[in-house]
Design a protein around this motif. Structure first.
Motif, mmCIF file in Angstrom:
data_model
loop_
_atom_site.group_PDB
_atom_site.id
_atom_site.type_symbol
_atom_site.label_atom_id
_atom_site.label_comp_id
_atom_site.label_asym_id
_atom_site.label_seq_id
_atom_site.Cartn_x
_atom_site.Cartn_y
_atom_site.Cartn_z
ATOM 1 N N PHE A 265 1.059 -1.251 -0.074
ATOM 2 C CA PHE A 265 -0.072 -0.133 -0.151
ATOM 3 C C PHE A 265 1.023 1.040 0.024
ATOM 4 C CE2 PHE A 265 -4.454 -1.528 1.037
ATOM 5 C CZ PHE A 265 -3.876 -2.838 1.438
ATOM 6 N N LEU A 266 0.347 2.448 -0.376
ATOM 7 C CA LEU A 266 0.947 3.660 -0.167
ATOM 8 C C LEU A 266 2.473 3.812 -0.554
ATOM 9 C CD1 LEU A 266 -0.620 3.853 3.556
ATOM 10 C CD2 LEU A 266 -1.118 5.408 1.640
ATOM 11 N N SER A 267 2.726 2.997 -1.602
ATOM 12 C CA SER A 267 4.227 3.099 -1.968
ATOM 13 C C SER A 267 4.607 3.181 -3.435
ATOM 14 C CB SER A 267 4.516 1.414 -1.629
ATOM 15 O OG SER A 267 4.527 1.221 -0.252
ATOM 16 N N VAL A 268 3.770 3.217 -4.320
ATOM 17 C CA VAL A 268 3.742 3.184 -5.561
ATOM 18 C C VAL A 268 4.734 4.377 -6.175
ATOM 19 C CG1 VAL A 268 1.543 4.321 -6.478
ATOM 20 C CG2 VAL A 268 2.725 2.554 -7.769
ATOM 21 N N ASP A 269 4.766 5.557 -5.391
ATOM 22 C CA ASP A 269 5.403 6.693 -5.622
ATOM 23 C C ASP A 269 6.876 6.381 -5.481
ATOM 24 O OD1 ASP A 269 4.884 6.534 -3.114
ATOM 25 O OD2 ASP A 269 5.022 8.783 -2.727
ATOM 26 N N SER B 218 12.455 2.492 -5.051
ATOM 27 C CA SER B 218 13.034 2.074 -3.762
ATOM 28 C C SER B 218 12.655 0.786 -3.485
ATOM 29 C CB SER B 218 12.696 3.035 -2.562
ATOM 30 O OG SER B 218 13.070 4.314 -2.921
ATOM 31 N N VAL B 219 11.346 0.303 -3.654
ATOM 32 C CA VAL B 219 10.768 -0.848 -3.353
ATOM 33 C C VAL B 219 11.474 -1.848 -4.220
ATOM 34 C CG1 VAL B 219 8.546 -2.299 -3.805
ATOM 35 C CG2 VAL B 219 8.530 -0.038 -3.105
ATOM 36 N N GLN B 220 11.764 -1.604 -5.442
ATOM 37 C CA GLN B 220 12.468 -2.548 -6.489
ATOM 38 C C GLN B 220 13.822 -2.987 -5.506
ATOM 39 O OE1 GLN B 220 12.453 -1.293 -10.547
ATOM 40 N NE2 GLN B 220 14.571 -2.443 -10.701
ATOM 41 N N GLU B 221 14.470 -1.936 -5.382
ATOM 42 C CA GLU B 221 15.932 -1.979 -4.786
ATOM 43 C C GLU B 221 15.994 -2.861 -3.580
ATOM 44 O OE1 GLU B 221 17.235 2.080 -4.561
ATOM 45 O OE2 GLU B 221 17.630 2.238 -6.603
ATOM 46 N N LYS B 222 14.902 -2.606 -2.741
ATOM 47 C CA LYS B 222 14.703 -3.280 -1.386
ATOM 48 C C LYS B 222 14.392 -4.687 -1.557
ATOM 49 C CE LYS B 222 14.510 0.201 2.033
ATOM 50 N NZ LYS B 222 15.340 -0.130 3.251
ATOM 51 N N LEU B 223 13.475 -5.055 -2.674
ATOM 52 C CA LEU B 223 13.173 -6.353 -2.871
ATOM 53 C C LEU B 223 13.961 -7.369 -3.648
ATOM 54 C CD1 LEU B 223 9.183 -5.637 -2.744
ATOM 55 C CD2 LEU B 223 10.954 -6.303 -0.837
ATOM 56 N N GLN B 224 14.566 -6.671 -4.763
ATOM 57 C CA GLN B 224 15.073 -7.308 -5.504
ATOM 58 C C GLN B 224 16.314 -8.384 -5.133
ATOM 59 O OE1 GLN B 224 15.551 -5.385 -9.356
ATOM 60 N NE2 GLN B 224 17.163 -6.706 -10.066
ATOM 61 N N PRO B 225 17.077 -8.164 -4.238
ATOM 62 C CA PRO B 225 18.111 -8.930 -3.717
ATOM 63 C C PRO B 225 17.264 -10.244 -3.201
ATOM 64 C CG PRO B 225 18.706 -6.733 -2.883
ATOM 65 C CD PRO B 225 17.193 -6.535 -3.507
#
Ligand code: SAH
Length: 251
Positions: free
Chosen positions: A163-167, A171-178
């Motif tokens: 939620f509340l993260s699409v903007d 950063s979401v990608q960078e945190k989750l990808q590893p």
């Protein structure tokens, strides 16, 4: 007055519960979040209902309505988007009502994550893939506790809904990808159940670009996880060889 916190659902006015609609019809005062709740829902209100848009109000101003009307007969509906228990900021309102001895109830609603998984035609828990759904957000102006950092939550590789993260898709990608790996499927659902609903799909390594290209910067959820691809074990519940409380195995 009695206060009802009512889940308005994700947008489509038909996705409010029957109980929610019945309560809205009886309401003397309605406070709704104009930025996210469909104005179509206000058609269910009686002509005499007093309607406030909370978009420009703070907690004190909303609470003042509860307090000023506490000794009158009738119903106040506080209409919250989706389900009020998810990022709904109802706890602080309920605490004040309890303090002032005003009785209140909560009527649940269809959350946007449910409307979005319906739009995606997607089961979020698949045998052999993931049996957990993490509802979370990236740390923003509201900080998430350190142990809920996305990179930590990602270790389970469970189905994740942001939620509340699409903007902050980059950063979401960078945190989750590893943790999930770049090839893990993602989907972004913009304004699920509204007429301008939009879905984009891709892989985690392209999440930021996907969101940018689709020009989505708000009112959207990000789904991540292997449930979004089609490889899974069939459910045991409907497996002919599986016995459970209501059915003997037939194979
Ligand atoms: N209580 C709400 C969530 C409120 S927080 C619920 O249960 O859905 C607001 C966030 O919810 C938005 O930033 C967005 O991430 C998400 N959201 C709300 N409505 C949405 C919709 N129709 N489609 C996609 N996301 C939505």
């Amino acid at each position: 007055m009695n206060v009802f916190f009512v889940g308005a659902g994700p947008g489509d006015p038909e996705l409010i519960t029957i109980k929610g609609k019945n309560t809205l019809e009886k309401a003397d005062i309605v406070i709704y979040a104009g930025s996210l709740v469909s104005p179509e829902l206000l058609k269910y209100c009686s002509n005499s209902a007093i309607i406030h848009d909370s978009a420009s109000m703070n907690l004190d101003e909303v609470s003042k309505i509860y307090r000023d009307n506490r000794n009158k007969e009738g119903i106040i509906v506080r209409l919250h988007t989706g389900d009020p228990s998810v990022y709904g900021a109802i706890q602080e309102q309920m605490d004040l009502l309890a303090l002032w001895d005003i009785s209140y109830k909560v009527i649940p609603g269809v959350s946007s994550f449910q409307a979005s998984s319906a739009a995606l035609k997607q089961q979020l828990t698949l045998p052999g893939v993931s049996q957990t759904v993490i509802l979370t957000r990236i740390s923003g102006r509201t900080k998430t506790p350190p142990l809920e950092d996305l990179a930590l939550l990602a270790r389970s590789r469970a189905t994740m809904v942001l939620f509340l993260s699409v903007d902050q898709a980059r950063s979401v990608q960078e945190k989750l990808q590893p943790e999930y790996g770049g090839e893990t499927p993602v989907a972004v659902v913009y304004r699920a159940s509204w007429t301008d609903e939009k879905i984009v799909r891709g892989e985690l390594k392209n999440l930021a670009t996907l969101v940018e290209d689709a020009q989505i910067s708000r009112q959207a959820l990000i789904f991540i996880g292997d449930v979004l691809q089609s490889d899974y074990e069939k459910s045991k519940l409907y497996d002919a060889a599986f016995t459970h409380g209501y059915r003997e195995a037939s194979l």
